[in-house]
Design an enzyme around this catalytic site. Sequence first.
Site, PDB file in Angstrom:
ATOM      1  N   LYS A   1       6.306  -5.677  -5.009  1.00 39.34           N
ATOM      2  CA  LYS A   1       6.705  -4.714  -3.991  1.00 39.34           C
ATOM      3  C   LYS A   1       7.424  -5.478  -2.872  1.00 39.34           C
ATOM      4  O   LYS A   1       7.243  -6.690  -2.764  1.00 39.34           O
ATOM      5  CB  LYS A   1       5.485  -3.957  -3.469  1.00 39.34           C
ATOM      6  CG  LYS A   1       4.684  -4.693  -2.388  1.00 39.34           C
ATOM      7  CD  LYS A   1       3.697  -3.757  -1.755  1.00 39.34           C
ATOM      8  CE  LYS A   1       3.192  -4.255  -0.438  1.00 39.34           C
ATOM      9  NZ  LYS A   1       4.141  -4.426   0.638  1.00 39.34           N
TER      10      LYS A   1
ATOM     11  N   HIS B   1       0.219   0.201  -0.731  1.00 38.88           N
ATOM     12  CA  HIS B   1      -1.218  -0.039  -0.794  1.00 38.88           C
ATOM     13  C   HIS B   1      -2.049   1.205  -0.497  1.00 38.88           C
ATOM     14  O   HIS B   1      -2.951   1.566  -1.257  1.00 38.88           O
ATOM     15  CB  HIS B   1      -1.625  -1.132   0.204  1.00 38.88           C
ATOM     16  CG  HIS B   1      -0.938  -2.436   0.001  1.00 38.88           C
ATOM     17  ND1 HIS B   1      -0.578  -2.909  -1.241  1.00 38.88           N
ATOM     18  CD2 HIS B   1      -0.553  -3.389   0.888  1.00 38.88           C
ATOM     19  CE1 HIS B   1       0.005  -4.085  -1.105  1.00 38.88           C
ATOM     20  NE2 HIS B   1       0.032  -4.391   0.167  1.00 38.88           N
TER      21      HIS B   1
ATOM     22  N   LYS C   1      -1.076  -3.759  12.419  1.00 37.30           N
ATOM     23  CA  LYS C   1      -1.205  -5.193  12.692  1.00 37.30           C
ATOM     24  C   LYS C   1      -1.760  -5.406  14.093  1.00 37.30           C
ATOM     25  O   LYS C   1      -1.673  -4.541  14.958  1.00 37.30           O
ATOM     26  CB  LYS C   1       0.151  -5.885  12.549  1.00 37.30           C
ATOM     27  CG  LYS C   1       0.630  -5.981  11.108  1.00 37.30           C
ATOM     28  CD  LYS C   1       1.869  -6.831  10.992  1.00 37.30           C
ATOM     29  CE  LYS C   1       2.254  -7.038   9.537  1.00 37.30           C
ATOM     30  NZ  LYS C   1       1.250  -7.824   8.800  1.00 37.30           N
TER      31      LYS C   1
ATOM     32  N   HIS D   1      -0.968  -5.889  -5.439  1.00 40.40           N
ATOM     33  CA  HIS D   1      -2.134  -6.755  -5.594  1.00 40.40           C
ATOM     34  C   HIS D   1      -3.428  -6.096  -5.135  1.00 40.40           C
ATOM     35  O   HIS D   1      -4.511  -6.516  -5.538  1.00 40.40           O
ATOM     36  CB  HIS D   1      -1.917  -8.081  -4.861  1.00 40.40           C
ATOM     37  CG  HIS D   1      -1.960  -7.975  -3.373  1.00 40.40           C
ATOM     38  ND1 HIS D   1      -0.857  -7.677  -2.610  1.00 40.40           N
ATOM     39  CD2 HIS D   1      -2.985  -8.141  -2.493  1.00 40.40           C
ATOM     40  CE1 HIS D   1      -1.189  -7.659  -1.335  1.00 40.40           C
ATOM     41  NE2 HIS D   1      -2.464  -7.924  -1.234  1.00 40.40           N
TER      42      HIS D   1
ATOM     43  N   GLU E   1      -5.143  -5.152  10.015  1.00 43.04           N
ATOM     44  CA  GLU E   1      -4.944  -6.595  10.069  1.00 43.04           C
ATOM     45  C   GLU E   1      -5.078  -7.063  11.510  1.00 43.04           C
ATOM     46  O   GLU E   1      -4.598  -6.400  12.442  1.00 43.04           O
ATOM     47  CB  GLU E   1      -3.563  -6.971   9.542  1.00 43.04           C
ATOM     48  CG  GLU E   1      -3.315  -6.597   8.093  1.00 43.04           C
ATOM     49  CD  GLU E   1      -1.894  -6.935   7.666  1.00 43.04           C
ATOM     50  OE1 GLU E   1      -1.657  -8.094   7.276  1.00 43.04           O
ATOM     51  OE2 GLU E   1      -1.030  -6.054   7.765  1.00 43.04           O
TER      52      GLU E   1
ATOM     53  N   LYS F   1      -8.163  -5.981  -6.719  1.00 42.54           N
ATOM     54  CA  LYS F   1      -9.389  -6.306  -5.994  1.00 42.54           C
ATOM     55  C   LYS F   1     -10.578  -5.628  -6.664  1.00 42.54           C
ATOM     56  O   LYS F   1     -10.508  -4.494  -7.131  1.00 42.54           O
ATOM     57  CB  LYS F   1      -9.273  -5.890  -4.532  1.00 42.54           C
ATOM     58  CG  LYS F   1      -8.219  -6.698  -3.774  1.00 42.54           C
ATOM     59  CD  LYS F   1      -8.136  -6.292  -2.319  1.00 42.54           C
ATOM     60  CE  LYS F   1      -7.066  -7.123  -1.602  1.00 42.54           C
ATOM     61  NZ  LYS F   1      -7.430  -8.545  -1.539  1.00 42.54           N
TER      62      LYS F   1
END
Length: 512
Positions: free
Chosen positions: A173, A265, A365, A203, A241, A207
Amino acid sequence: MSTRATDIAESSRVEGYFCEVPHEPCAIVMFGASGDLARRKLLPALYDLAVHSCLAPRFRLLGFARTEMSDGAFRTNASEFLPKNGAGADDGKKQDFLNQLEYFGGKYDDPEAYRCLAERLETIDRENQLGGNRLYYLATPPDVYPHVIEQLGRANLAGPKNGSSWTRVIIEKPFGHDGASARELNAKVLRVFDESQVYRIDHYLGKETVQNLLVFRFGNGIFEPLWNRNYIDHVQITAAEALGVERRAAFYESAGALRDMIQSHVLQLTSLVGMEAPARFDATSVRNEKIKILQSIRPLQADTVWKSVVRGQYGPGNVKGAAVAGYREEPGVNPNSATETFVALKLLVDNWRWKDVPFYLRSGKRLARPATEIAIRFKRAPHMVFQGESVEPNSLVLNIQPDEGISLSFGAKSPGSQMRIQPVTMDFQYRQAFGAGSREAYATLINDCIRGDATLFDRADSVEAAWGLVDPILEAWQNASAPPFPNYSAGTDGPRAADDLTASEGRRWRPL
């Protein structure tokens, strides 16, 4: 093609996690091998698979990048990113792995480079008896993807070498910049490769907690009957984050939080929470159900974007006791940037299971702490028999990172003669239950691709459906001025307007 369930039955436990029996040897061509993703994530993931005997002993990794480099220099650089202590820090195993690495320097759009690449692969295949199996990993900047795909097709490197071999391509991505570019990229890819060869990677889906969500829902009789509008009040999905843009300012300025996190995501997590039970646990069945839920989400219109979506940008603040700069002061960022570093939105799913159950999504963020989680908030008890006692509704929280696990909250009587009810939690943590050997997400997904299992990868229609939900927001923002940025301080939970998004309906975000 084998399924994950069948492969797990054939597995053996090795040093803390299951290692699927390797199927066939192959040559792995890593485009962008000198880049940050390859060094920090992909090479360690492949080493992890090799150490745990999840790669065939005869695999070969050929790094491809524009930088001129010898095989020896590539191996030396790669060794710097392999474990230096703890699990996998074995000099003998490291050297065995590094011996499988080779390097090829060339331009991504140069036909001659791909002609030479084809010759190099023929030699590698013949000398190592790899059977013609090939995996291409595109770890380059997104604007390079079309060049690599086109040149692989022109050099006749896209199809299987023979009837018994396979060729697959992993594409990172972001897959497109909006719906139109995603459709264009899909068209270019599918002119060269068949859809069954294409593995669009996210990704997050590698998980353990994300994978366990399907087991949790469909492998236990206790939870699935409650997973609907009759018992669930709302769903919150958070991807927070504490870090800023770090070294990704150039990319982030053109992307922002909506494209970078929500479109990929967070909507992936949404589809897994909302999907119906698949007919069986294989790639086709699971991905069919995921696309259905994305197609069932009520599209946002130009006039509803402002009621359902909040954007923000962080200013100076304090994170973990340290003063940090605002987004506009970050190196490489436009000092007048209107790029969002935070997004919160409310979605509704128009189907029987989720009618009138809001899904609240947020990502940002420089927030108070790093946390990716799915929180299922259940409805209050229909009648409270304990007079004077206020009991919090039950919550089920799936922690995806940094500490993978699941917790369930419920009310319990505190000790004493009085009827006092306090919230308590039951916690399950992966590390505590299964040890520290759980596999990194990239290792899981690369291993699945080598085995030909596309269950945890995105399909073309799913990518385009996700962009279809995001495009109206991008268009509304493009046609209006940004709110006064910055509108939240680094180290907080985000802009106040995000709280208003839930408070208007008598709900609130889980604190970070």
